[in-house]
Scaffold this motif. Structure first.
Motif, PDB file in Angstrom:
ATOM      1  N   ALA A 101      -7.604   4.585  28.015  1.00  0.00           N
ATOM      2  CA  ALA A 101      -8.298   5.578  27.186  1.00  0.00           C
ATOM      3  C   ALA A 101      -8.617   4.918  25.845  1.00  0.00           C
ATOM      4  CB  ALA A 101      -7.398   6.798  26.990  1.00  0.00           C
ATOM      5  N   PRO A 102      -9.524   5.495  25.076  1.00  0.00           N
ATOM      6  CA  PRO A 102      -9.915   4.867  23.805  1.00  0.00           C
ATOM      7  C   PRO A 102      -8.752   4.600  22.847  1.00  0.00           C
ATOM      8  CG  PRO A 102     -11.421   6.643  24.356  1.00  0.00           C
ATOM      9  CD  PRO A 102     -10.317   6.679  25.363  1.00  0.00           C
ATOM     10  N   GLN A 103      -7.734   5.433  22.853  1.00  0.00           N
ATOM     11  CA  GLN A 103      -6.655   5.297  21.883  1.00  0.00           C
ATOM     12  C   GLN A 103      -5.485   4.428  22.361  1.00  0.00           C
ATOM     13  OE1 GLN A 103      -7.406   7.974  23.634  1.00  0.00           O
ATOM     14  NE2 GLN A 103      -5.579   9.113  24.244  1.00  0.00           N
ATOM     15  N   ARG A 104      -5.602   3.790  23.528  1.00  0.00           N
ATOM     16  CA  ARG A 104      -4.506   2.950  24.015  1.00  0.00           C
ATOM     17  C   ARG A 104      -5.061   1.775  24.820  1.00  0.00           C
ATOM     18  NH1 ARG A 104      -3.674   7.757  27.687  1.00  0.00           N
ATOM     19  NH2 ARG A 104      -4.559   7.068  29.659  1.00  0.00           N
ATOM     20  N   ASP A 105      -4.218   0.761  24.976  1.00  0.00           N
ATOM     21  CA  ASP A 105      -4.649  -0.430  25.717  1.00  0.00           C
ATOM     22  C   ASP A 105      -4.072  -0.476  27.132  1.00  0.00           C
ATOM     23  OD1 ASP A 105      -2.022  -0.974  25.179  1.00  0.00           O
ATOM     24  OD2 ASP A 105      -2.370  -2.918  24.226  1.00  0.00           O
ATOM     25  N   TRP A 106      -3.437   0.599  27.571  1.00  0.00           N
ATOM     26  CA  TRP A 106      -2.894   0.662  28.918  1.00  0.00           C
ATOM     27  C   TRP A 106      -3.535   1.827  29.675  1.00  0.00           C
ATOM     28  CZ3 TRP A 106      -0.312   5.242  29.821  1.00  0.00           C
ATOM     29  CH2 TRP A 106       0.147   5.937  28.694  1.00  0.00           C
ATOM     30  N   SER A 107      -3.400   1.795  30.983  1.00  0.00           N
ATOM     31  CA  SER A 107      -4.058   2.831  31.779  1.00  0.00           C
ATOM     32  C   SER A 107      -3.080   3.545  32.706  1.00  0.00           C
ATOM     33  CB  SER A 107      -5.204   2.236  32.600  1.00  0.00           C
ATOM     34  OG  SER A 107      -4.739   1.364  33.586  1.00  0.00           O
ATOM     35  N   ILE A 108      -3.550   4.667  33.197  1.00  0.00           N
ATOM     36  CA  ILE A 108      -2.842   5.471  34.189  1.00  0.00           C
ATOM     37  C   ILE A 108      -3.587   5.322  35.510  1.00  0.00           C
ATOM     38  CG2 ILE A 108      -2.266   7.825  34.890  1.00  0.00           C
ATOM     39  CD1 ILE A 108      -1.990   8.506  31.910  1.00  0.00           C
ATOM     40  N   ALA A 109      -2.842   5.119  36.564  1.00  0.00           N
ATOM     41  CA  ALA A 109      -3.440   5.090  37.901  1.00  0.00           C
ATOM     42  C   ALA A 109      -3.031   6.373  38.618  1.00  0.00           C
ATOM     43  CB  ALA A 109      -2.965   3.871  38.679  1.00  0.00           C
ATOM     44  N   ARG A 110      -3.904   6.855  39.464  1.00  0.00           N
ATOM     45  CA  ARG A 110      -3.625   8.076  40.219  1.00  0.00           C
ATOM     46  C   ARG A 110      -3.701   7.768  41.708  1.00  0.00           C
ATOM     47  NH1 ARG A 110      -2.641  13.095  39.207  1.00  0.00           N
ATOM     48  NH2 ARG A 110      -3.181  14.715  40.668  1.00  0.00           N
ATOM     49  N   MET A 111      -2.681   8.211  42.430  1.00  0.00           N
ATOM     50  CA  MET A 111      -2.720   8.110  43.880  1.00  0.00           C
ATOM     51  C   MET A 111      -3.391   9.391  44.382  1.00  0.00           C
ATOM     52  SD  MET A 111       0.201   7.095  46.646  1.00  0.00           S
ATOM     53  CE  MET A 111       1.285   8.489  46.355  1.00  0.00           C
ATOM     54  N   HIS A 112      -4.571   9.235  44.923  1.00  0.00           N
ATOM     55  CA  HIS A 112      -5.338  10.394  45.387  1.00  0.00           C
ATOM     56  C   HIS A 112      -4.867  10.894  46.744  1.00  0.00           C
ATOM     57  CE1 HIS A 112      -8.273  10.206  42.166  1.00  0.00           C
ATOM     58  NE2 HIS A 112      -8.436   8.933  42.400  1.00  0.00           N
ATOM     59  N   ASP A 113      -4.450   9.984  47.582  1.00  0.00           N
ATOM     60  CA  ASP A 113      -4.149  10.355  48.955  1.00  0.00           C
ATOM     61  C   ASP A 113      -3.099   9.419  49.531  1.00  0.00           C
ATOM     62  OD1 ASP A 113      -4.971  12.383  50.650  1.00  0.00           O
ATOM     63  OD2 ASP A 113      -6.854  11.448  51.221  1.00  0.00           O
ATOM     64  N   LEU A 114      -2.161   9.970  50.260  1.00  0.00           N
ATOM     65  CA  LEU A 114      -1.250   9.204  51.096  1.00  0.00           C
ATOM     66  C   LEU A 114      -1.147  10.031  52.370  1.00  0.00           C
ATOM     67  CD1 LEU A 114       2.089   7.487  50.181  1.00  0.00           C
ATOM     68  CD2 LEU A 114       1.644   8.488  52.414  1.00  0.00           C
ATOM     69  N   TRP A 115      -1.671   9.490  53.446  1.00  0.00           N
ATOM     70  CA  TRP A 115      -1.808  10.284  54.663  1.00  0.00           C
ATOM     71  C   TRP A 115      -1.467   9.436  55.879  1.00  0.00           C
ATOM     72  CZ3 TRP A 115      -4.651  10.418  59.161  1.00  0.00           C
ATOM     73  CH2 TRP A 115      -4.708  11.664  59.813  1.00  0.00           C
ATOM     74  N   VAL A 116      -0.618   9.975  56.727  1.00  0.00           N
ATOM     75  CA  VAL A 116      -0.253   9.310  57.980  1.00  0.00           C
ATOM     76  C   VAL A 116      -0.508  10.289  59.112  1.00  0.00           C
ATOM     77  CG1 VAL A 116       1.641   8.299  59.318  1.00  0.00           C
ATOM     78  CG2 VAL A 116       1.481   7.847  56.858  1.00  0.00           C
ATOM     79  N   SER A 117      -1.113   9.812  60.167  1.00  0.00           N
ATOM     80  CA  SER A 117      -1.384  10.636  61.338  1.00  0.00           C
ATOM     81  C   SER A 117      -0.091  11.300  61.794  1.00  0.00           C
ATOM     82  CB  SER A 117      -1.956   9.742  62.445  1.00  0.00           C
ATOM     83  OG  SER A 117      -2.219  10.486  63.600  1.00  0.00           O
ATOM     84  N   PRO A 156       7.400  -0.908  35.364  1.00  0.00           N
ATOM     85  CA  PRO A 156       8.060  -1.891  34.483  1.00  0.00           C
ATOM     86  C   PRO A 156       7.142  -2.249  33.307  1.00  0.00           C
ATOM     87  CG  PRO A 156       8.327  -2.522  36.771  1.00  0.00           C
ATOM     88  CD  PRO A 156       7.388  -1.351  36.757  1.00  0.00           C
ATOM     89  N   GLY A 157       7.725  -2.352  32.133  1.00  0.00           N
ATOM     90  CA  GLY A 157       6.930  -2.643  30.941  1.00  0.00           C
ATOM     91  C   GLY A 157       6.306  -1.404  30.342  1.00  0.00           C
ATOM     92  N   ALA A 158       6.658  -0.233  30.898  1.00  0.00           N
ATOM     93  CA  ALA A 158       6.030   1.009  30.453  1.00  0.00           C
ATOM     94  C   ALA A 158       6.857   1.735  29.395  1.00  0.00           C
ATOM     95  CB  ALA A 158       5.815   1.930  31.641  1.00  0.00           C
ATOM     96  N   THR A 159       7.784   1.046  28.754  1.00  0.00           N
ATOM     97  CA  THR A 159       8.602   1.710  27.742  1.00  0.00           C
ATOM     98  C   THR A 159       7.732   2.178  26.602  1.00  0.00           C
ATOM     99  OG1 THR A 159       9.052  -0.423  26.715  1.00  0.00           O
ATOM    100  CG2 THR A 159      10.682   0.393  28.284  1.00  0.00           C
ATOM    101  N   GLY A 160       8.054   3.318  26.100  1.00  0.00           N
ATOM    102  CA  GLY A 160       7.288   3.862  24.985  1.00  0.00           C
ATOM    103  C   GLY A 160       6.046   4.606  25.413  1.00  0.00           C
ATOM    104  N   VAL A 161       5.813   4.761  26.702  1.00  0.00           N
ATOM    105  CA  VAL A 161       4.648   5.503  27.183  1.00  0.00           C
ATOM    106  C   VAL A 161       4.858   6.973  26.908  1.00  0.00           C
ATOM    107  CG1 VAL A 161       3.326   6.168  29.209  1.00  0.00           C
ATOM    108  CG2 VAL A 161       4.111   3.830  28.972  1.00  0.00           C
ATOM    109  N   GLU A 162       3.870   7.599  26.325  1.00  0.00           N
ATOM    110  CA  GLU A 162       3.967   9.038  26.024  1.00  0.00           C
ATOM    111  C   GLU A 162       3.131   9.835  26.988  1.00  0.00           C
ATOM    112  OE1 GLU A 162       3.051   9.654  21.919  1.00  0.00           O
ATOM    113  OE2 GLU A 162       4.451   8.125  21.307  1.00  0.00           O
TER     114      GLU A 162
END
Length: 164
Positions: free
Chosen positions: A75-91, A158-164
């Motif tokens: 995002a504009p105010q940070r140098d790290w990102s969030i990933a989203r898992m949209h789907d986890l599906w098993v027959s 890992p390395g995500a300390t201080g994430v708000e």
């Protein structure tokens, strides 16, 4: 077949039609969700998009399921990102053999290897809550009034300390 028989690999454009057929065949197994349906309809283009990480589980040459995640970028105010898992599906007929766990671990490993991703998040229906508990994860109820019983789950990497 045991867990050793399951192979996880990055999805290719050739996998999209197979995944679409599996999803259509077992559509009744999932709660209807228009947003999820639209995402799944676009799998053929998303498997070749670098911002998406889509992996398949297969055994004996048969695709059993898939997991799909997206790096939203910083995002504009940070140098790290969030990933989203949209789907986890098993027959449904392949569940209980370790494919879901292997798919989740593949997405988690991908997120950990991306230097800018610090949080992996997703929503889960109540039906999958026990699966995530077995992985040592729990979520918070999104909306008590929502009949779908959605849970928001986050993993700080890992390395995500201080994430708000």
């Amino acid at each position: 077949m045991g867990e050793g028989d399951i192979h996880i690999r990055r999805a290719t454009a050739d996998d999209a039609p197979v995944l679409q057929r599996l999803i259509a065949l077992h559509r009744h197994a999932d709660e209807e969700d228009e947003k999820v349906d639209r995402y799944r309809e676009r799998l053929d283009s998303l498997v070749v998009n670098d911002q998406h990480h889509i992996v398949v589980a297969e055994a004996a040459g048969q695709v059993l399921g898939y997991a799909a995640a997206q790096d939203y970028g910083p995002a504009p105010q940070r140098d790290w990102s969030i990933a989203r898992m949209h789907d986890l599906w098993v027959s449904p007929d392949a569940r209980g053999r370790g494919a879901g766990t292997a798919l989740f671990r593949a997405v988690q490993t991908w997120a950990e290897e991306q230097t800018r991703i610090r949080v992996l998040e997703w929503q889960s229906l109540e039906v999958a809550a026990e699966f995530y508990k077995k992985l040592g994860l729990s979520g918070e109820r999104v909306d008590e009034a929502d009949p779908r019983e959605l849970y928001e789950i986050e993993v700080h990497l890992p390395g995500a300390t201080g994430v708000e």
